[in-house]
Write an enzyme that holds these catalytic residues in place. Structure first.
Site, mmCIF file in Angstrom:
data_model
loop_
_atom_site.group_PDB
_atom_site.id
_atom_site.type_symbol
_atom_site.label_atom_id
_atom_site.label_comp_id
_atom_site.label_asym_id
_atom_site.label_seq_id
_atom_site.Cartn_x
_atom_site.Cartn_y
_atom_site.Cartn_z
ATOM 1 N N CYS A 183 0.822 5.501 1.760
ATOM 2 C CA CYS A 183 1.211 6.028 3.077
ATOM 3 C C CYS A 183 2.164 7.215 2.920
ATOM 4 O O CYS A 183 2.940 7.280 1.965
ATOM 5 C CB CYS A 183 1.934 4.955 3.882
ATOM 6 S SG CYS A 183 0.974 3.472 4.059
ATOM 7 N N ASN A 196 0.862 -1.182 0.000
ATOM 8 C CA ASN A 196 0.000 0.000 0.000
ATOM 9 C C ASN A 196 0.899 1.232 0.000
ATOM 10 O O ASN A 196 1.363 1.678 1.044
ATOM 11 C CB ASN A 196 -0.899 -0.034 1.242
ATOM 12 C CG ASN A 196 -1.647 1.272 1.445
ATOM 13 O OD1 ASN A 196 -1.745 2.088 0.527
ATOM 14 N ND2 ASN A 196 -2.165 1.463 2.635
HETATM 15 C C1 LIG Z 1 -12.460 1.214 6.600
HETATM 16 C C2 LIG Z 1 -11.446 1.021 5.505
HETATM 17 C C3 LIG Z 1 -10.134 0.679 5.825
HETATM 18 C C4 LIG Z 1 -9.179 0.502 4.817
HETATM 19 N N1 LIG Z 1 -7.901 0.110 5.134
HETATM 20 C C5 LIG Z 1 -6.997 -0.117 4.163
HETATM 21 C C6 LIG Z 1 -5.683 -0.587 4.486
HETATM 22 O O1 LIG Z 1 -5.335 -0.830 5.645
HETATM 23 N N2 LIG Z 1 -4.796 -0.766 3.451
HETATM 24 C C7 LIG Z 1 -5.155 -0.538 2.140
HETATM 25 O O2 LIG Z 1 -4.323 -0.725 1.248
HETATM 26 N N3 LIG Z 1 -6.398 -0.122 1.813
HETATM 27 C C8 LIG Z 1 -7.319 0.092 2.794
HETATM 28 N N4 LIG Z 1 -8.592 0.487 2.453
HETATM 29 C C9 LIG Z 1 -8.958 0.676 1.028
HETATM 30 C C10 LIG Z 1 -9.706 -0.562 0.470
HETATM 31 O O3 LIG Z 1 -8.902 -1.719 0.563
HETATM 32 C C11 LIG Z 1 -10.141 -0.347 -1.001
HETATM 33 O O4 LIG Z 1 -9.001 -0.215 -1.806
HETATM 34 C C12 LIG Z 1 -11.024 0.891 -1.185
HETATM 35 O O5 LIG Z 1 -11.923 1.030 -0.104
HETATM 36 C C13 LIG Z 1 -11.835 0.857 -2.496
HETATM 37 O O6 LIG Z 1 -12.718 -0.237 -2.560
HETATM 38 P P1 LIG Z 1 -14.265 -0.189 -2.070
HETATM 39 O O7 LIG Z 1 -14.903 1.031 -2.674
HETATM 40 O O8 LIG Z 1 -14.876 -1.477 -2.546
HETATM 41 O O9 LIG Z 1 -14.234 -0.105 -0.577
HETATM 42 C C14 LIG Z 1 -9.558 0.678 3.460
HETATM 43 C C15 LIG Z 1 -10.885 1.028 3.143
HETATM 44 C C16 LIG Z 1 -11.827 1.194 4.142
HETATM 45 C C17 LIG Z 1 -13.246 1.548 3.768
#
Ligand SMILES: Cc1cc2nc3c(=O)[nH]c(=O)nc-3n(C[C@H](O)[C@H](O)[C@H](O)COP(=O)(O)O)c2cc1C
Length: 322
Positions: free
Chosen positions: A135, A132
């Site tokens: 950051c 990821n």
């Molecule tokens: C509550 C929450 C926590 C997330 N934590 C991370 C994380 O720790 N690492 C990461 O790479 N993406 C994180 N994401 C991003 C998701 O993995 C994803 O890439 C993003 O939400 C888009 O997909 P979606 O619209 O289906 O949620 C997080 C998203 C949400 C909603």
């Protein structure tokens, strides 16, 4: 059980995904989050991405950490996690690797931290490692690694040196030229991409005149970002296909139709995140819908959908739509 259907299987970087659907990082904890929900099965997912993991443990950001917005949600969790040693020593041994593939999600505030966490996961049963790169680079001014192709490539190069496991680079939409970033990450040795991470956003409490999210700003996810995610997936695909680099398309998927859009745009697998918050049992329905589409279109394999988008010809240069 839909995932037993051989037509749903996808080869992703040499890994056999029983379904093209991937549960996304941060939305399923460490793979155990929804297992107490009656009817939920990890087997419905081709793979599960674990919560973002750092070197030392992190407590995360002050409240509020999540806020519902029209068609989506803002989050600023702050990478709360127990640290890579506990994840590898205590959490991974409790996961059932016969059910699905598990992907680690690596985060860090320096290149050294990314490298150390990746090295630790390399020496573990994890199936693949997602980095990821959204950051902030704390050592060099706090700009997110993923917003700059040069910094992105440096993270990928460093992680590549310490693992032979499939390396998935999760690209940020918060940058000017995602295709150029993808090109640099391929040169640096990534095996795959995840497209896209959340878009930065803010919501304001007009009475207190303060941001709703404790961290002031947060990442926007859910259906509101889907059109952006489809376009970015297609832009990355145009670079990645020449090198055989597959994509986990993601951002706002809530139905089989959404998943198929991502596949047509060039994704080989499709992530589901925010949708799980309001329907933890959504995966079997999406799997069934993909199978139904394949039957209607006479398709034998999901890979036949990947990149099958037919663009309208002779259109003007991409612009702002004005
Ligand atoms: C509550 C929450 C926590 C997330 N934590 C991370 C994380 O720790 N690492 C990461 O790479 N993406 C994180 N994401 C991003 C998701 O993995 C994803 O890439 C993003 O939400 C888009 O997909 P979606 O619209 O289906 O949620 C997080 C998203 C949400 C909603």
């Amino acid at each position: 059980m839909t995932t037993a259907d051989p037509r749903l299987h996808v080869d992703f970087c040499g890994l056999d995904f029983a379904s093209p659907l991937v549960l996304l990082s941060g939305c399923v904890g460490f793979g155990e989050e929804y297992t107490r929900v009656q009817g939920f099965s990890n087997r419905d997912a081709g793979a599960i991405c674990l919560k973002g993991t750092t070197g030392p443990a992190r407590l995360g950001n002050p409240a509020h950490r999540v806020y519902e917005t029209p068609g989506g949600m803002l989050n600023a969790i702050g990478l709360q996690n127990p640290g890579v040693d506990r994840v590898v020593d205590e959490i991974l041994p409790a996961l059932d690797f016969s059910e699905t593939r598990f992907i680690a999600n690596v985060s860090g505030s320096s290149i050294e931290e990314y490298t150390a966490v990746t090295r630790r996961f390399d020496n573990s049963p994890i199936d693949a490692i997602e980095i990821n790169i959204s950051c902030p680079n704390v050592k060099e001014g706090g700009v997110a690694f993923g917003n700059d192709p040069e910094m992105s490539a440096r993270v990928v190069t460093a992680c590549r040196e310490v693992t032979d496991k499939p390396l998935i680079t999760k690209l940020s939409p918060n940058q000017t030229d995602i295709a150029e970033n993808a090109r640099r990450c391929i040169e640096a040795g990534t095996d795959a991409f995840a497209v896209i991470n959340t878009l930065m956003g803010m919501a304001i409490d007009i009475e207190s005149r303060t941001p709703v999210i404790g961290n002031n700003q947060g990442g926007l996810s859910g259906p509101a970002i889907k059109p952006v995610a489809i376009l970015k997936t297609h832009q990355v695909y145009q670079v990645a296909r020449a090198h055989g680099v597959p994509i986990i398309g993601q951002g706002g998927v809530t139905s089989a139709e959404d998943a198929i859009e991502f596949l047509l745009a060039g994704a080989s697998a499709v992530g589901v995140g925010t949708a799980l918050f309001y329907d933890p049992l959504i995966l079997p329905r999406i799997n069934e819908g993909i199978l139904d589409y394949m039957t209607r279109h006479g398709l034998e394999r999901v890979s036949q959908i990947t990149g099958a988008l037919v663009l309208n010809e002779n259109r003007p240069t991409p612009g702002c739509g004005c």
